[in-house]
Design a protein around this motif. Structure first.
Motif, PDB file in Angstrom:
ATOM      1  N   ASP A 149       0.837  -1.195   0.000  1.00 19.37           N
ATOM      2  CA  ASP A 149       0.000   0.000   0.000  1.00 19.37           C
ATOM      3  C   ASP A 149       0.871   1.244   0.000  1.00 19.37           C
ATOM      4  O   ASP A 149       2.032   1.204   0.420  1.00 19.37           O
ATOM      5  N   VAL A 150       0.317   2.335  -0.456  1.00 20.95           N
ATOM      6  CA  VAL A 150       0.936   3.661  -0.361  1.00 20.95           C
ATOM      7  C   VAL A 150      -0.162   4.588   0.145  1.00 20.95           C
ATOM      8  O   VAL A 150      -1.187   4.755  -0.499  1.00 20.95           O
ATOM      9  N   GLU A 151       0.078   5.161   1.334  1.00 19.03           N
ATOM     10  CA  GLU A 151      -0.934   6.024   1.935  1.00 19.03           C
ATOM     11  C   GLU A 151      -0.260   7.187   2.653  1.00 19.03           C
ATOM     12  O   GLU A 151       0.591   6.990   3.511  1.00 19.03           O
ATOM     13  N   ASP A 152      -0.616   8.400   2.268  1.00 16.99           N
ATOM     14  CA  ASP A 152      -0.060   9.615   2.886  1.00 16.99           C
ATOM     15  C   ASP A 152       1.470   9.619   2.894  1.00 16.99           C
ATOM     16  O   ASP A 152       2.092  10.011   3.878  1.00 16.99           O
ATOM     17  N   GLY A 153       2.070   9.170   1.809  1.00 20.07           N
ATOM     18  CA  GLY A 153       3.522   9.171   1.695  1.00 20.07           C
ATOM     19  C   GLY A 153       4.213   8.024   2.398  1.00 20.07           C
ATOM     20  O   GLY A 153       5.440   7.931   2.378  1.00 20.07           O
ATOM     21  N   ILE A 154       3.466   7.144   3.014  1.00 23.41           N
ATOM     22  CA  ILE A 154       4.028   5.971   3.687  1.00 23.41           C
ATOM     23  C   ILE A 154       3.866   4.772   2.756  1.00 23.41           C
ATOM     24  O   ILE A 154       2.747   4.431   2.356  1.00 23.41           O
ATOM     25  N   VAL A 155       4.982   4.165   2.406  1.00 20.26           N
ATOM     26  CA  VAL A 155       4.977   2.996   1.531  1.00 20.26           C
ATOM     27  C   VAL A 155       5.072   1.755   2.405  1.00 20.26           C
ATOM     28  O   VAL A 155       5.982   1.635   3.227  1.00 20.26           O
ATOM     29  N   LYS A 156       4.141   0.836   2.210  1.00 18.25           N
ATOM     30  CA  LYS A 156       4.133  -0.407   2.979  1.00 18.25           C
ATOM     31  C   LYS A 156       4.484  -1.555   2.054  1.00 18.25           C
ATOM     32  O   LYS A 156       3.842  -1.743   1.015  1.00 18.25           O
ATOM     33  N   VAL A 157       5.532  -2.294   2.447  1.00 17.22           N
ATOM     34  CA  VAL A 157       6.009  -3.410   1.643  1.00 17.22           C
ATOM     35  C   VAL A 157       6.143  -4.657   2.502  1.00 17.22           C
ATOM     36  O   VAL A 157       6.229  -4.576   3.727  1.00 17.22           O
ATOM     37  N   ARG A 158       6.165  -5.787   1.832  1.00 18.25           N
ATOM     38  CA  ARG A 158       6.433  -7.063   2.500  1.00 18.25           C
ATOM     39  C   ARG A 158       7.668  -7.652   1.842  1.00 18.25           C
ATOM     40  O   ARG A 158       7.700  -7.847   0.630  1.00 18.25           O
ATOM     41  N   LEU A 159       8.691  -7.879   2.654  1.00 16.91           N
ATOM     42  CA  LEU A 159       9.893  -8.535   2.158  1.00 16.91           C
ATOM     43  C   LEU A 159       9.639 -10.035   2.162  1.00 16.91           C
ATOM     44  O   LEU A 159       9.117 -10.572   3.131  1.00 16.91           O
ATOM     45  N   LYS A 160      10.024 -10.693   1.074  1.00 18.86           N
ATOM     46  CA  LYS A 160       9.734 -12.113   0.925  1.00 18.86           C
ATOM     47  C   LYS A 160      11.009 -12.900   0.656  1.00 18.86           C
ATOM     48  O   LYS A 160      12.051 -12.318   0.361  1.00 18.86           O
ATOM     49  N   GLY A 161      10.897 -14.214   0.750  1.00 19.29           N
ATOM     50  CA  GLY A 161      12.035 -15.080   0.486  1.00 19.29           C
ATOM     51  C   GLY A 161      13.134 -14.835   1.494  1.00 19.29           C
ATOM     52  O   GLY A 161      12.875 -14.604   2.674  1.00 19.29           O
ATOM     53  N   ALA A 162      14.356 -14.839   1.025  1.00 19.82           N
ATOM     54  CA  ALA A 162      15.512 -14.641   1.903  1.00 19.82           C
ATOM     55  C   ALA A 162      15.463 -13.274   2.593  1.00 19.82           C
ATOM     56  O   ALA A 162      15.926 -13.126   3.720  1.00 19.82           O
ATOM     57  N   CYS A 163      14.869 -12.291   1.956  1.00 21.48           N
ATOM     58  CA  CYS A 163      14.786 -10.948   2.540  1.00 21.48           C
ATOM     59  C   CYS A 163      13.881 -10.919   3.772  1.00 21.48           C
ATOM     60  O   CYS A 163      14.051 -10.088   4.644  1.00 21.48           O
ATOM     61  N   GLY A 164      12.917 -11.808   3.827  1.00 20.34           N
ATOM     62  CA  GLY A 164      11.993 -11.828   4.944  1.00 20.34           C
ATOM     63  C   GLY A 164      12.622 -12.270   6.242  1.00 20.34           C
ATOM     64  O   GLY A 164      12.171 -11.899   7.324  1.00 20.34           O
ATOM     65  N   THR A 165      13.684 -13.067   6.150  1.00 18.89           N
ATOM     66  CA  THR A 165      14.331 -13.590   7.353  1.00 18.89           C
ATOM     67  C   THR A 165      15.766 -13.120   7.517  1.00 18.89           C
ATOM     68  O   THR A 165      16.417 -13.472   8.493  1.00 18.89           O
ATOM     69  N   CYS A 166      16.233 -12.323   6.599  1.00 20.44           N
ATOM     70  CA  CYS A 166      17.623 -11.864   6.621  1.00 20.44           C
ATOM     71  C   CYS A 166      17.843 -10.851   7.742  1.00 20.44           C
ATOM     72  O   CYS A 166      16.999  -9.979   7.985  1.00 20.44           O
ATOM     73  N   MET A 167      18.991 -10.947   8.389  1.00 21.91           N
ATOM     74  CA  MET A 167      19.312  -9.994   9.455  1.00 21.91           C
ATOM     75  C   MET A 167      19.545  -8.595   8.895  1.00 21.91           C
ATOM     76  O   MET A 167      19.454  -7.619   9.615  1.00 21.91           O
ATOM     77  N   SER A 168      19.831  -8.501   7.619  1.00 18.07           N
ATOM     78  CA  SER A 168      20.052  -7.197   6.984  1.00 18.07           C
ATOM     79  C   SER A 168      18.778  -6.628   6.369  1.00 18.07           C
ATOM     80  O   SER A 168      18.834  -5.655   5.622  1.00 18.07           O
ATOM     81  N   ALA A 169      17.621  -7.214   6.671  1.00 22.38           N
ATOM     82  CA  ALA A 169      16.368  -6.771   6.057  1.00 22.38           C
ATOM     83  C   ALA A 169      16.084  -5.299   6.330  1.00 22.38           C
ATOM     84  O   ALA A 169      15.645  -4.575   5.439  1.00 22.38           O
ATOM     85  N   THR A 170      16.324  -4.839   7.542  1.00 22.17           N
ATOM     86  CA  THR A 170      16.076  -3.432   7.873  1.00 22.17           C
ATOM     87  C   THR A 170      16.989  -2.531   7.049  1.00 22.17           C
ATOM     88  O   THR A 170      16.566  -1.493   6.546  1.00 22.17           O
ATOM     89  N   LEU A 171      18.231  -2.954   6.888  1.00 18.49           N
ATOM     90  CA  LEU A 171      19.172  -2.197   6.076  1.00 18.49           C
ATOM     91  C   LEU A 171      18.706  -2.158   4.623  1.00 18.49           C
ATOM     92  O   LEU A 171      18.727  -1.109   3.982  1.00 18.49           O
ATOM     93  N   THR A 172      18.266  -3.294   4.109  1.00 20.06           N
ATOM     94  CA  THR A 172      17.740  -3.359   2.745  1.00 20.06           C
ATOM     95  C   THR A 172      16.552  -2.427   2.600  1.00 20.06           C
ATOM     96  O   THR A 172      16.432  -1.682   1.626  1.00 20.06           O
ATOM     97  N   LEU A 173      15.681  -2.450   3.578  1.00 18.24           N
ATOM     98  CA  LEU A 173      14.464  -1.645   3.544  1.00 18.24           C
ATOM     99  C   LEU A 173      14.783  -0.154   3.558  1.00 18.24           C
ATOM    100  O   LEU A 173      14.296   0.602   2.731  1.00 18.24           O
TER     101      LEU A 173
END
Length: 75
Positions: free
Chosen positions: A29-53
């Motif tokens: 979703d994109v609402e009021d300038g806030i983009v909401k995403v779901r990281l999937k696959g390896a990105c969903g459990t990766c310790m660097s997910a926040t950095l990727t995001l």
């Protein structure tokens, strides 16, 4: 083109880099300038997910769509 489609276009450019590492991202979703995403696959459990995001996806969106995006959140 609405903001959701513009954000999707930028994410589609980033997708090959995430997929190369076994991950992916889904735009929820994109609402009021806030983009909401779901990281999937390896990105969903990766310790660097926040950095990727924040340093990857959010930074690219802020650069490509200046003034339209405030933040990217993982849902």
């Amino acid at each position: 083109m609405d903001l959701f489609d513009e954000v999707q276009e930028v994410i589609d450019k980033l997708r090959p880099y995430l997929q190369r590492d076994g991950g992916d991202v889904e735009l929820i979703d994109v609402e009021d300038g806030i983009v909401k995403v779901r990281l999937k696959g390896a990105c969903g459990t990766c310790m660097s997910a926040t950095l990727t995001l924040k340093m990857g996806i959010e930074r690219a969106l802020l650069e490509e769509l200046p003034g339209k995006i405030k933040e990217v959140q993982q849902v």
